[in-house]
Enzyme design. Structure first.
Site, PDB file in Angstrom:
ATOM      1  N   ASP A 171      44.721  38.132  40.129  1.00 42.80           N
ATOM      2  CA  ASP A 171      43.922  36.929  39.904  1.00 42.80           C
ATOM      3  C   ASP A 171      44.286  36.419  38.520  1.00 42.80           C
ATOM      4  O   ASP A 171      45.242  36.898  37.916  1.00 42.80           O
ATOM      5  CB  ASP A 171      42.414  37.198  40.060  1.00 42.80           C
ATOM      6  CG  ASP A 171      41.918  38.301  39.136  1.00 42.80           C
ATOM      7  OD1 ASP A 171      42.389  38.378  37.968  1.00 42.80           O
ATOM      8  OD2 ASP A 171      41.065  39.097  39.557  1.00 42.80           O
ATOM      9  N   SER A 230      39.744  47.637  33.781  1.00 42.43           N
ATOM     10  CA  SER A 230      40.330  47.385  35.099  1.00 42.43           C
ATOM     11  C   SER A 230      41.845  47.234  35.052  1.00 42.43           C
ATOM     12  O   SER A 230      42.528  47.492  36.044  1.00 42.43           O
ATOM     13  CB  SER A 230      39.705  46.127  35.714  1.00 42.43           C
ATOM     14  OG  SER A 230      39.850  45.012  34.844  1.00 42.43           O
ATOM     15  N   HIS A 247      44.175  39.549  35.863  1.00 41.43           N
ATOM     16  CA  HIS A 247      44.669  40.904  36.123  1.00 41.43           C
ATOM     17  C   HIS A 247      46.122  40.874  36.597  1.00 41.43           C
ATOM     18  O   HIS A 247      46.443  40.180  37.561  1.00 41.43           O
ATOM     19  CB  HIS A 247      43.810  41.603  37.182  1.00 41.43           C
ATOM     20  CG  HIS A 247      42.412  41.850  36.754  1.00 41.43           C
ATOM     21  ND1 HIS A 247      41.412  40.911  36.904  1.00 41.43           N
ATOM     22  CD2 HIS A 247      41.842  42.926  36.149  1.00 41.43           C
ATOM     23  CE1 HIS A 247      40.276  41.403  36.427  1.00 41.43           C
ATOM     24  NE2 HIS A 247      40.508  42.623  35.962  1.00 41.43           N
TER      25      HIS A 247
END
Length: 642
Positions: free
Chosen positions: A353, A58, A356
């Site tokens: 967050d 991600s 990330h």
């Protein structure tokens, strides 16, 4: 009639410094080092933007809904990654239930791995094993090793297989009432009893030579089996011992466990633990034999073409606060020769967050947007200087600078430059062309350890018609240097190879030897730069003297019968015949500059290197410039005497 004597005279004072060269000296108002020291930038970079590929999750996934806030790389770099949020190479290898399953594949000479965090203690993957860190370490180590020897790699997510007709796909209670996709669990019946005996299983799987467009010369296969504490735990009726063994097409055992010949652990547990070893296997047909009740069948592999050696960069992949990580990536790097590790110095603090978009990681990976001249464990460099203040830690690839002290780098003259020779040296045009910068540009000057006498090779013989080093003598000097260096370099390489055989088991000895070689190369390069500096000074001095000769010739031609040249650079003129305006025309050219000064000399030095030879420089070439500014004759004044 009043006759006066007018001469060319150099204007040199205490502000000028003297610079000695081969074939000529000069004065200069300034000086500067041939090179400045460069400092590597921390983090990852690449040597060629067109030949690298990344594998990620991600944090490199452009399709993530929170991109770019969720990413640790730029949009440009994200395009180079094969990524899916929630994925990892190991998740795709084993396929635990409920986890992301992504087809990782791609080609590149340099591979950057920024993944792994999605299979960590926080993921709480059980399936007959609570702690997978040691298996992850072995998996990542093998991935990095094989990737460094391959151009292309791909997950093979469906191996051809043949299983017994009576086998049934099994599930496990402690694996979310399911099981891994690889290995697959086959049983005689769902949840078989520990009291069942039966016959051994025999199954087959095939590792392909090609998967889609990807060639497969070697496969990474997980050989999984159960570890029992005792025979009674495996089968309460005690009808046989546990075994799960993989054989190649010749009947040779390549993996597994056989408790018929190997002892049980002897511990007091009553639940087996699954162990998975990583095997590097060639394409072909393999058989799996297992004791009754169940069979663990390889269903997937990672395929590598093994076509070329390349670079591998592993990026530390950890969670932010509140989630437990492991250090398998870091440890795998330590176990993989030639692998570079990008490691954080601070906790992970995300922007999108907690997990990330970390600013430190963005800075460490920002170099992936550029092409570097050198990449190393110490960082990356894109400046052209051949020297750095600190030794760059291996592994390193590209045109890497060598460690040197600033005061050891030779200085070259700059600013206003004046030749030391008097005007008598400018009267006669040199009969043979002086060895100059054009000759330096043509050749490749090999760098090696030169034991002694190097300066004597270049001194040559002086010519009465202008002085300096002749082209012929300089060429012979360079030829002798080149031959000596080639012989020494060849002998050194042979000695290194023999020494490597003796100390291959001693990593510290190898590192020490590498450092000694680099120090020797740095000293040799500094010595060669000193020679080149002396050649440049001499060449500039000669060029300036030729400009003086052109100026004197132009003055004589303009004067005609009005001025008589009585000595080199001096003329006698009748003041009554040639008044001030006449003299201005002859000697000052009516305040114009009729004689062009010599063009700026281009003296940029570029290192040529072999990226796989100790990561340091093997050669030296002269190309295009640090401009030696202000190579002018404005320091020449006209001195009148009566």
């Amino acid at each position: 009639a009043e006759k006066i004597k007018i001469c060319l005279q150099k204007q040199v004072n205490s502000s000028f410094s003297l610079h000695n060269g081969f074939g000529g000296n000069l004065y200069a108002t300034e000086e500067k080092r041939m090179f400045e020291l460069v400092k590597p930038k921390a983090g990852a970079s690449v040597l060629n933007q067109s030949t690298w590929i990344g594998f990620g999750d991600s944090r490199t996934d452009k399709s993530n809904s929170a991109f770019p806030r969720s990413a640790d790389v730029s949009a440009k770099t994200a395009d180079k990654f094969r990524s899916l949020s929630g994925g990892s190479l190991m998740l795709s290898m084993f396929g635990p239930p409920g986890k992301v399953d992504y087809l990782y594949q791609g080609c590149g000479k340099h591979k950057v791995f920024y993944e792994g965090v999605n299979w960590s203690p926080h993921a709480a993957i059980n399936c007959y094993r609570k702690n997978w860190t040691d298996i992850k370490l072995n998996f990542q180590k093998n991935i990095y090793e094989l990737a460094s020897q391959s151009h292309c790699m791909s997950l093979v997510n469906a191996l051809d297989k043949t299983i017994p007709l009576q086998a049934t796909a099994g599930v496990a209670k402690n694996c979310n009432n399911s099981f891994l996709k690889n290995p697959a669990l086959y049983t005689q019946e769902v949840n078989p009893s520990e009291e069942i005996c039966g016959k051994e299983y025999l199954a087959f799987f095939t590792l392909p030579t090609q998967f889609g467009t990807y060639e497969c010369k070697l496969h990474l296969v997980a050989s999984c089996y159960f570890i029992y504490d005792s025979k009674e735990v495996y089968n309460k009726r005690g009808c046989d011992n546990y075994f799960q063994v993989i054989y190649d097409s010749y009947g040779k055992v390549v993996g597994g466990l056989d408790n018929r010949v190997s002892p049980y652990t002897g511990n007091s547990g009553d639940t087996p633990t699954m162990q998975c070893d990583m095997l590097q296997l060639k394409p072909g047909r393999y058989s799996v034999r297992s004791s009754p009740r169940f069979l663990l069948m390889p269903e997937r592999s990672y395929c590598f073409d093994m076509k070329e050696k390349g670079l591998v960069t592993a990026v530390q992949s950890i969670w932010g606060k509140g989630r437990e990580s492991d250090h398998a990536v870091d440890q795998a790097y330590l176990s993989t020769p030639g692998c570079m590790l990008i490691q954080k110095q601070k906790p992970y603090i995300g922007e999108a967050d907690d997990h990330h978009g970390d600013q430190e990681m963005r800075e460490l990976l920002s170099g992936l947007d550029y092409e570097a001249r050198c990449i190393s464990q110490s960082g990356w460099v894109n400046e052209t200087s051949p020297f750095t203040e600190e030794y760059l830690l291996p592994p390193k690839f590209g045109r890497c600078p060598l460690a040197a002290k600033e005061e050891s780098i030779p200085k070259i003259p700059d600013g206003l430059l004046i030749p030391t020779s008097g005007t008598d040296t400018t009267v006669t045009k040199p009969k043979s062309r002086i060895f100059g910068i054009d000759d330096l540009i043509i050749g490749l000057f090999f760098v090696a350890i030169v034991e002694a006498g190097i300066g004597g090779y270049l001194l040559g013989s002086r010519k009465e018609s202008g002085g300096g080093v002749t082209k012929e003598s300089a060429e012979k000097g360079f030829e002798k240097i080149g031959n000596d260096i080639q012989i020494l370099r060849s002998s050194t390489n042979i000695a290194i190879e023999k020494l490597n055989d003796r100390i291959s088991h001693d990593e510290q000895a190898i590192r020490d030897l590498t450092l000694e070689i680099e120090n020797a190369r740095s000293e040799a390069l500094l010595g060669e730069l000193g020679i080149i500096r002396a050649l440049l000074v001499g060449n500039i001095s000669i060029g300036l003297q030729e400009s003086l000769w052109e100026l004197a010739s132009e003055i004589t031609n303009r004067a005609g019968d009005l001025a008589v040249e009585v000595s080199p650079g001096c003329w006698v003129i009748d003041n009554n015949i040639c008044d001030q305006s006449c003299q201005n025309f002859i000697f000052k050219f009516n305040e114009t500059a009729p004689v062009p000064t010599i063009p700026p000399l281009d003296t940029k030095i570029d290192l040529q290197s072999d990226p796989f030879y100790w990561g340091s420089s093997l050669g030296l070439a002269i190309t295009t410039p640090i401009s030696l500014a202000a190579l002018v004759i404005s320091g020449i004044a006209i001195c009148r005497t009566k």
